[in-house]
Design a protein around this motif. Sequence first.
Motif, PDB file in Angstrom:
ATOM      1  N   VAL A 293       0.849  -1.192   0.000  1.00  9.99           N
ATOM      2  CA  VAL A 293       0.000   0.000   0.000  1.00  9.99           C
ATOM      3  C   VAL A 293       0.882   1.238   0.000  1.00  9.99           C
ATOM      4  O   VAL A 293       2.096   1.175   0.223  1.00  9.99           O
ATOM      5  CB  VAL A 293      -0.919   0.040   1.250  1.00  9.99           C
ATOM      6  N   GLY A 294       0.259   2.372  -0.253  1.00 10.54           N
ATOM      7  CA  GLY A 294       0.915   3.651  -0.080  1.00 10.54           C
ATOM      8  C   GLY A 294       0.545   4.250   1.260  1.00 10.54           C
ATOM      9  O   GLY A 294      -0.529   3.984   1.805  1.00 10.54           O
ATOM     10  N   LEU A 295       1.434   5.048   1.806  1.00 10.80           N
ATOM     11  CA  LEU A 295       1.192   5.741   3.067  1.00 10.80           C
ATOM     12  C   LEU A 295       1.580   7.206   2.931  1.00 10.80           C
ATOM     13  O   LEU A 295       2.555   7.540   2.251  1.00 10.80           O
ATOM     14  CB  LEU A 295       2.034   5.132   4.202  1.00 10.80           C
ATOM     15  N   VAL A 296       0.842   8.065   3.574  1.00 11.94           N
ATOM     16  CA  VAL A 296       1.256   9.447   3.816  1.00 11.94           C
ATOM     17  C   VAL A 296       1.461   9.593   5.313  1.00 11.94           C
ATOM     18  O   VAL A 296       0.534   9.366   6.099  1.00 11.94           O
ATOM     19  CB  VAL A 296       0.211  10.454   3.304  1.00 11.94           C
ATOM     20  N   LEU A 297       2.685   9.929   5.716  1.00  9.68           N
ATOM     21  CA  LEU A 297       3.051  10.025   7.123  1.00  9.68           C
ATOM     22  C   LEU A 297       2.856  11.437   7.638  1.00  9.68           C
ATOM     23  O   LEU A 297       3.186  12.418   6.946  1.00  9.68           O
ATOM     24  CB  LEU A 297       4.504   9.605   7.340  1.00  9.68           C
ATOM     25  N   ASP A 298       2.341  11.540   8.846  1.00 12.26           N
ATOM     26  CA  ASP A 298       2.197  12.837   9.501  1.00 12.26           C
ATOM     27  C   ASP A 298       3.577  13.364   9.900  1.00 12.26           C
ATOM     28  O   ASP A 298       4.579  12.652   9.857  1.00 12.26           O
ATOM     29  CB  ASP A 298       1.342  12.707  10.768  1.00 12.26           C
ATOM     30  N   GLY A 299       3.587  14.637  10.328  1.00 11.50           N
ATOM     31  CA  GLY A 299       4.784  15.173  10.965  1.00 11.50           C
ATOM     32  C   GLY A 299       5.664  15.981  10.036  1.00 11.50           C
ATOM     33  O   GLY A 299       5.362  16.211   8.862  1.00 11.50           O
ATOM     34  N   ASP A 300       6.787  16.420  10.590  1.00  9.38           N
ATOM     35  CA  ASP A 300       7.746  17.230   9.854  1.00  9.38           C
ATOM     36  C   ASP A 300       8.404  16.407   8.747  1.00  9.38           C
ATOM     37  O   ASP A 300       8.428  15.172   8.802  1.00  9.38           O
ATOM     38  CB  ASP A 300       8.832  17.743  10.812  1.00  9.38           C
ATOM     39  N   PRO A 301       8.956  17.085   7.733  1.00 11.08           N
ATOM     40  CA  PRO A 301       9.614  16.366   6.644  1.00 11.08           C
ATOM     41  C   PRO A 301      10.707  15.418   7.144  1.00 11.08           C
ATOM     42  O   PRO A 301      11.523  15.784   7.995  1.00 11.08           O
ATOM     43  CB  PRO A 301      10.218  17.494   5.798  1.00 11.08           C
ATOM     44  N   THR A 360       4.635   8.026  14.824  1.00 13.19           N
ATOM     45  CA  THR A 360       3.879   9.035  14.094  1.00 13.19           C
ATOM     46  C   THR A 360       2.694   8.379  13.409  1.00 13.19           C
ATOM     47  O   THR A 360       2.719   7.181  13.101  1.00 13.19           O
ATOM     48  CB  THR A 360       4.764   9.754  13.050  1.00 13.19           C
ATOM     49  N   GLY A 361       1.651   9.155  13.170  1.00 10.29           N
ATOM     50  CA  GLY A 361       0.477   8.639  12.481  1.00 10.29           C
ATOM     51  C   GLY A 361       0.674   8.630  10.973  1.00 10.29           C
ATOM     52  O   GLY A 361       1.545   9.323  10.427  1.00 10.29           O
ATOM     53  N   ALA A 362      -0.143   7.833  10.289  1.00 11.92           N
ATOM     54  CA  ALA A 362      -0.088   7.768   8.834  1.00 11.92           C
ATOM     55  C   ALA A 362      -1.442   7.328   8.295  1.00 11.92           C
ATOM     56  O   ALA A 362      -2.232   6.686   8.998  1.00 11.92           O
ATOM     57  CB  ALA A 362       1.012   6.806   8.373  1.00 11.92           C
ATOM     58  N   THR A 363      -1.683   7.662   7.034  1.00 10.78           N
ATOM     59  CA  THR A 363      -2.928   7.310   6.359  1.00 10.78           C
ATOM     60  C   THR A 363      -2.619   6.446   5.145  1.00 10.78           C
ATOM     61  O   THR A 363      -1.700   6.750   4.374  1.00 10.78           O
ATOM     62  CB  THR A 363      -3.666   8.583   5.899  1.00 10.78           C
ATOM     63  N   LEU A 364      -3.380   5.366   4.968  1.00  8.73           N
ATOM     64  CA  LEU A 364      -3.237   4.519   3.789  1.00  8.73           C
ATOM     65  C   LEU A 364      -3.856   5.218   2.580  1.00  8.73           C
ATOM     66  O   LEU A 364      -4.991   5.711   2.656  1.00  8.73           O
ATOM     67  CB  LEU A 364      -3.915   3.171   3.997  1.00  8.73           C
ATOM     68  N   VAL A 365      -3.106   5.244   1.469  1.00 12.13           N
ATOM     69  CA  VAL A 365      -3.557   5.944   0.264  1.00 12.13           C
ATOM     70  C   VAL A 365      -3.283   5.082  -0.963  1.00 12.13           C
ATOM     71  O   VAL A 365      -2.537   4.103  -0.913  1.00 12.13           O
ATOM     72  CB  VAL A 365      -2.834   7.307   0.100  1.00 12.13           C
ATOM     73  N   GLU A 366      -3.887   5.467  -2.097  1.00 10.34           N
ATOM     74  CA  GLU A 366      -3.604   4.802  -3.364  1.00 10.34           C
ATOM     75  C   GLU A 366      -2.165   5.101  -3.792  1.00 10.34           C
ATOM     76  O   GLU A 366      -1.620   6.160  -3.483  1.00 10.34           O
ATOM     77  CB  GLU A 366      -4.566   5.314  -4.451  1.00 10.34           C
ATOM     78  N   LYS A 367      -1.578   4.173  -4.501  1.00 10.04           N
ATOM     79  CA  LYS A 367      -0.278   4.408  -5.120  1.00 10.04           C
ATOM     80  C   LYS A 367      -0.399   4.119  -6.612  1.00 10.04           C
ATOM     81  O   LYS A 367      -1.292   3.381  -7.017  1.00 10.04           O
ATOM     82  CB  LYS A 367       0.790   3.512  -4.473  1.00 10.04           C
ATOM     83  N   PRO A 368       0.423   4.742  -7.440  1.00  8.77           N
ATOM     84  CA  PRO A 368       1.490   5.680  -7.107  1.00  8.77           C
ATOM     85  C   PRO A 368       0.958   7.033  -6.642  1.00  8.77           C
ATOM     86  O   PRO A 368      -0.230   7.339  -6.784  1.00  8.77           O
ATOM     87  CB  PRO A 368       2.255   5.806  -8.426  1.00  8.77           C
ATOM     88  N   PHE A 369       1.870   7.835  -6.113  1.00  2.97           N
ATOM     89  CA  PHE A 369       1.496   9.110  -5.516  1.00  2.97           C
ATOM     90  C   PHE A 369       1.406  10.235  -6.546  1.00  2.97           C
ATOM     91  O   PHE A 369       0.800  11.260  -6.299  1.00  2.97           O
ATOM     92  CB  PHE A 369       2.527   9.503  -4.455  1.00  2.97           C
ATOM     93  N   TYR A 370       2.071  10.034  -7.707  1.00  2.00           N
ATOM     94  CA  TYR A 370       2.158  11.102  -8.705  1.00  2.00           C
ATOM     95  C   TYR A 370       2.144  10.489 -10.101  1.00  2.00           C
ATOM     96  O   TYR A 370       2.795   9.459 -10.341  1.00  2.00           O
ATOM     97  CB  TYR A 370       3.443  11.918  -8.509  1.00  2.00           C
ATOM     98  N   ASP A 371       1.411  11.102 -11.027  1.00  2.00           N
ATOM     99  CA  ASP A 371       1.327  10.663 -12.427  1.00  2.00           C
ATOM    100  C   ASP A 371       1.027   9.169 -12.522  1.00  2.00           C
ATOM    101  O   ASP A 371       1.816   8.389 -13.068  1.00  2.00           O
ATOM    102  CB  ASP A 371       2.643  10.991 -13.149  1.00  2.00           C
TER     103      ASP A 371
END
Length: 379
Positions: A293-301, A360-371
């Motif tokens: 799966v894809g993830l988007v992680l919370d928090g600072d870069p 840190t928290g994260a959300t499951l997302v579709e992949k790929p993230f771009y194009d």
Amino acid sequence: MHTDDFGFGTQIRKSPYFDATLRWGAKAFSVYNHMYIPRCFDSPEQNFWNLVNDAILCDVAVERQVEVTGPDAARFVQMLTTRDLSKMAVGQCKYVLLTNAEGGLLNDPILLRLAENHFWFSLADSDILLWAQGLAVHSGLDVTIVEPDVSPLQLQGPKSGMIMQALFGEEIMDLRYYWLREVELDGIPLIVSRTGWSSELGFEIYLRDSAYGDQLWERIMEAGAPFGLQPGHTSSIRRIEGGMLSYHADADISTNPFELGLDRLVNLDMEADFIGKAALARIRDQGVHRKQVGLVLDGDPLKGPNTTFWPIKQAGQTIGKVTSAIYSPRLDRNIALAMVSVDCAHIGGRVEIETRTGSTGATLVEKPFYDPRKRLAAA
């Protein structure tokens, strides 16, 4: 910096472009397929922007070729890969999977068909030469399997086409996505393909005589100077944005194609047999226990990529691991590829990640993230 400053001994090979990359500012190297690969010129972020805005030239000679020739070459190559090659034309390239008898992924190379009975597997990071030679011994097929003197470069980015025209003329732009052409440049023998590990418009230039490595690098950099070409390295940021696998990170011998969502590359209904076919049929019928799966992680870069597999938890239970994580300056998000229990692989679901600096928290997302449709690479 001098070539002798890198001192793991002669067992780690240097590419034909090694000295040139040092002259052009390579600061660090890692090891891939028993060879040095440049991993740092500018910062990873600057390398990313050079790639997506202009063009970069990367030494990827570590993508070693396994060459298969002989009267039974086509049959043998089909035996190695899960994808139906019956309609693969001479001059065509395909992204393929090599699996073992249990359906585990051994490599995900680009396959190039140079002639009716002449193939190259352009490898990710694992020893397929030995695997292929071993399989050939008892196959009953008439094939010859060697590692040829071939060393690829990647010219990638939106201006790569203009640089290729400066080198080879306008007709090079007739080359279609995932096709190849045999060419010469100042007498240097090459294969050029419309492929690359970047998810951007790009080309791979396969040098067929290592003696010309320095000359070829300098010739391309000279032609690219008016277009802002920079020396670079394969971009972890861009490949994670594009959902591209890195073998040993996102997949290994215990990972099967269905867990990775690569069902389209497993042609179980074709007549030809291949290694792992029976196991993969069972896996398809029984279903998988985990899924990428894809993830988007919370928090600072994030300050860099993960160097260990970060545990993923939900309701206090470990449900998987982060395999590749990075901060994308374009998306302004921490993004990651991960393997999680299929029962928890719901888009929009929330999880906790144990990073090197804490939870840190994260959300499951579709992949790929771009194009997602690869429009940039196929442009």
